[in-house]
Design an enzyme around this catalytic site. Structure first.
Site, short mmCIF file in Angstrom:
data_model
loop_
_atom_site.label_atom_id
_atom_site.label_comp_id
_atom_site.label_asym_id
_atom_site.label_seq_id
_atom_site.Cartn_x
_atom_site.Cartn_y
_atom_site.Cartn_z
N ASP A 1 22.68 -61.28 -53.74
CA ASP A 1 21.48 -60.73 -54.37
C ASP A 1 20.30 -61.64 -54.08
O ASP A 1 20.18 -62.72 -54.66
CB ASP A 1 21.69 -60.59 -55.87
CG ASP A 1 20.58 -59.78 -56.53
OD1 ASP A 1 19.57 -59.50 -55.86
OD2 ASP A 1 20.74 -59.41 -57.71
N ASP B 1 28.04 -55.22 -72.91
CA ASP B 1 27.91 -54.19 -73.94
C ASP B 1 26.44 -54.09 -74.37
O ASP B 1 25.67 -55.05 -74.23
CB ASP B 1 28.77 -54.53 -75.16
CG ASP B 1 30.25 -54.51 -74.85
OD1 ASP B 1 30.64 -53.84 -73.87
OD2 ASP B 1 31.02 -55.16 -75.58
N CYS C 1 13.36 -55.40 -56.18
CA CYS C 1 14.77 -55.58 -55.83
C CYS C 1 15.20 -54.80 -54.60
O CYS C 1 15.93 -55.33 -53.75
CB CYS C 1 15.65 -55.24 -57.04
SG CYS C 1 15.66 -53.49 -57.53
N ASN D 1 29.11 -55.11 -66.69
CA ASN D 1 30.08 -54.97 -67.78
C ASN D 1 29.57 -55.28 -69.18
O ASN D 1 30.32 -55.13 -70.15
CB ASN D 1 31.29 -55.88 -67.51
CG ASN D 1 32.24 -55.30 -66.48
OD1 ASN D 1 32.85 -54.26 -66.70
ND2 ASN D 1 32.32 -55.96 -65.34
N HIS E 1 19.42 -51.62 -60.32
CA HIS E 1 19.17 -52.88 -59.63
C HIS E 1 19.89 -52.80 -58.30
O HIS E 1 21.01 -52.28 -58.21
CB HIS E 1 19.66 -54.07 -60.45
CG HIS E 1 19.40 -55.39 -59.78
ND1 HIS E 1 18.19 -55.71 -59.22
CD2 HIS E 1 20.21 -56.48 -59.58
CE1 HIS E 1 18.25 -56.92 -58.71
NE2 HIS E 1 19.47 -57.41 -58.90
#
Length: 711
Positions: A385, A427, A304, A425, A362
């Site tokens: 990306d 969980d 990456c 974001n 990342h």
């Protein structure tokens, strides 16, 4: 077609930016009374005017759209008469062209091609013409033909070429940035830092973007030419290159080689024998030039941060402001439910059974542009990306996704906002399983996207931009990473149940050669005594993979009186983790088991053991084109001898790379290597050094920012 009685004459003259081919028509019987000898592209002046001095090695003049550049004509014979003579310019991009009359008015439109002659030079044999492209002109390699038409309908023509880039200095350009320090950092700076590791123990990896190195500009332009979109419809591709949204999607897809003749082949296995290990790259120049020189075969290998750094180079070359961004604890949510499931055994070993994953870090890029396709409010930084993870519009690319849209969860907008939103974001659900049955679980809403960083403007430190992406509960310093990964009140580092709670704390950021010390606090929250089994284990893992088998574990039993709290101290010795050093991280977990109720509580952390640093020292006064001296030193902190190869590089400072062999260095031993170099460019440059150890899977790095002052 030439008229009867006229012949075509070519004159080749060496100008500031190479050969300019001129031709004219003349009568067989006599010479034309006004002739055009050659056109000078005034390279030095135009490069300075357009802030493209770094591209001086290019075979074509490099200018930015929306701003005029000057060419001067060498005329012979009579004086140019604006009443009877006129000039015309034909500008060509592939098969597209526009014909521009040269006027005497300096009033130009930012929405169309214009050209005007300097009125002060009309009575001279060397008049100047200013050519100005619209602020929305397409990026690319242009040719132009300048013709002089005389009162007798005789013509003389000159043929030239130039490269046109986006212009962050032009208010009408979609990539306009209003602050000079940002333009210097995000367009002109040819070096930077990539952030890795963990939030508590940041690793700052130096990177050379190399945009001014010979051959890099040409490779970036070729990237646009060999893209599938250009090959499929050349005319449409040229027309669309006026839009940074379009350009950025093409570049994002072309950095990886999954769909096309892209630059880099990704590899997340343990086998890099067919190419270069991603951690060994130190700059973009070697990668881009190897790709171009190989006939566009993908360079092996990238991960990456390599994909992102190379894309940053390409975007800066094309004139689009760009910066590299690291998202710590980055989620890859394969089923788009915004929940990442992580599974553990009853003794705390993490299992590789989920399709979802969390990368410890990342790396992507942000590019700055106006989003005229989305309306007001979405301008500014956009996520792109190039790492091939998911397809977007049929290609392995991602973005541009407005950072503002990610923060506000505007998942109705293009491009790829839901995917990026989940990366910062989602969980985390931690599940303990035994014999295929879930026996405990806990949820963490803060781990993912816990810290998002980029390099600060003008300084070799990080800038915290987490608040740009998400609504955070408490403000964090823009210069200091949150230490909350090790101490936040969450169920990963703090597990709890009705009867027992447990927290895991690492005492500091760890460096190779030191023991890893940590503490586990267990609290009995009930009015009855408890006898608890405590299971500790550590597993090595790569930043983007689940962990391997445990390399260290220990077990014990503690007794707790009613409402009592106890702290258990543990350490992992250097000899116990030496074989998992390198770019690996460590997943550390503790499971506390109530021996009466069999209830289990988990606490875990992932951390990195940072490598020691090389020390790079340079004299304070550095001037171009003069021999300078630097020193690189290293003290061996390991308990055994080390050896390896020292590599020193620096765009604008050193041509290529310089290698030195470091023989066996005993524990505590010190080496110092002196290097001479000759700076070729004025500005702030990065001198970087890396020591690749042969008997340990580790690379030691260091860098020094060098200010090269004009003579």
């Amino acid at each position: 077609m030439l008229s009867e009685g006229w012949a075509k004459v070519y004159i080749t003259v060496e100008g500031d930016s190479g050969d300019i081919e001129c031709c004219c028509e003349k009568k067989d019987s006599h010479m034309e009374d006004l002739s055009l000898q050659y056109v000078n592209l005034e390279e030095s002046e135009n490069l300075e005017r357009h802030r493209t001095q770094g591209f001086r090695s290019s075979k074509a003049l490099v200018v930015r759209r929306g701003a005029p550049f000057r060419v001067s004509l060498q005329l012979e014979g009579r004086t140019f008469d604006p009443k009877t003579d006129f000039l015309r310019i034909k500008v060509m991009l592939g098969s597209l062209y526009v014909i521009i009359p040269v006027t005497s008015s300096k009033k130009v439109s930012s929405s169309s091609w214009n050209a005007y002659i300097d009125p002060e030079g009309l009575n001279l044999q060397r008049p100047s013409i200013f050519i100005c492209s619209p602020a929305s002109a397409s990026v690319g390699y242009y040719r132009f033909q300048l013709c002089v038409f005389t009162q007798d309908s005789r013509t003389a023509c000159a043929i030239g070429k130039f490269i046109l880039l986006c212009n962050p200095w032009c208010r009408e350009d979609a990539v306009y940035v209003p602050f000079e320090d940002q333009r210097e950092e995000y367009v002109q700076n040819d070096s930077g830092l990539l952030f890795m590791g963990t939030p508590m123990n940041l690793v700052s990896r130096p990177w050379s973007f190399d945009q001014y190195e010979p051959g890099v500009l040409e490779a970036c332009l070729n990237l646009l030419q060999v893209s599938p979109r250009h090959q499929k419809n050349t005319r449409l591709d040229y027309l669309n290159r006026n839009n940074p949204v379009y350009i950025s999607r093409v570049v994002s897809a072309m950095i990886n080689s999954e769909d096309d003749l892209g630059v880099l082949k990704g590899n997340w296995s343990d086998d890099f024998k067919q190419g270069v290990h991603p951690s060994m790259w130190t700059g973009s120049g070697d990668i881009l030039k190897q790709w171009a020189q190989s006939g566009y075969s993908p360079v092996k290998y990238g991960q990456c941060w390599v994909f992102a750094a190379v894309m940053c180079t390409v975007m800066r070359v094309l004139g689009i402001p760009c910066r590299v961004v690291t998202n710590f604890n980055s989620a890859h949510d394969t089923n788009a439910n915004l929940v990442i499931e992580e599974y553990y055994t009853e003794t705390g070993q993490k299992l590789n059974v989920s399709k979802d994953s969390i990368w410890n870090f990342h790396v992507w890029v942000e590019c700055y542009m106006t989003r005229r396709d989305l309306g007001p409010g979405m301008d500014g930084w956009q996520v792109l990306d190039p790492t091939p993870q998911e397809r977007s519009g049929g290609e392995f690319c991602c973005g541009p996704a407005p950072v503002k849209a990610i923060k506000d969860r505007r998942i109705d907008m293009p491009y790829d906002i839901p995917f990026v939103y989940a990366e910062v974001n989602a969980d985390v659900l931690s599940i303990i399983v035994s014999k295929g049955r879930v026996i405990s679980y806990s949820k963490d809403t803060e781990k993912v996207g816990s810290l998002i960083l980029t390099k600060a403007i003008g300084f070799p430190i990080h800038q915290n931009i987490t608040g740009d992406y998400k609504h955070i509960k408490s403000p964090t310093s823009s210069l200091t990473p949150r230490r909350s990964t090790m101490s936040r009140d969450s169920t990963l580092s703090r597990g709890s149940s009705n009867g027992v709670s447990v927290s895991l704390t690492l005492d500091r950021a760890h460096v190779a050669g030191e023991p890893v010390c940590f503490a586990v606090k267990v609290i009995n929250r009930q009015n009855v005594a408890k006898k608890m089994k405590v299971h500790f284990n550590a597993q090595a893992k790569e930043y983007n993979h689940g962990p391997s088998d445990a390399f260290w574990e220990t077990h014990g039993v503690i007794k707790l009186a009613p409402m009592e709290a106890k702290v258990v101290h543990q350490q992992i010795l250097p000899a116990e983790y030496a074989h998992v050093l390198g770019d690996n991280l460590i997943n550390l977990a503790v499971v506390v088991e109530d021996m009466d109720s069999q209830e289990r509580v988990l606490a875990s952390e992932e951390f990195n053991i940072a490598s020691p640093h090389l020390t790079v020292q340079v004299a304070d006064s550095i001037v171009p084109n003069k021999v300078q001296t630097a020193s690189v030193s290293f003290t061996n902190p390991f308990s055994h001898p080390v050896s390896g190869v020292l590599t020193v590089a620096g765009a604008g400072l050193i041509q290529g790379k310089v290698n030195f062999r470091v023989l066996s260095l005993c524990p505590g031993g010190r080496m110092e290597q002196h290097i001479t170099f000759v700076p070729s460019m004025v500005g702030t440059k990065m001198l970087q050094a890396s020591l690749s150890l042969t008997n340990i899977s580790s690379t030691i790095r260091g860098f020094k920012m060098v200010s090269v002052h004009g003579a």
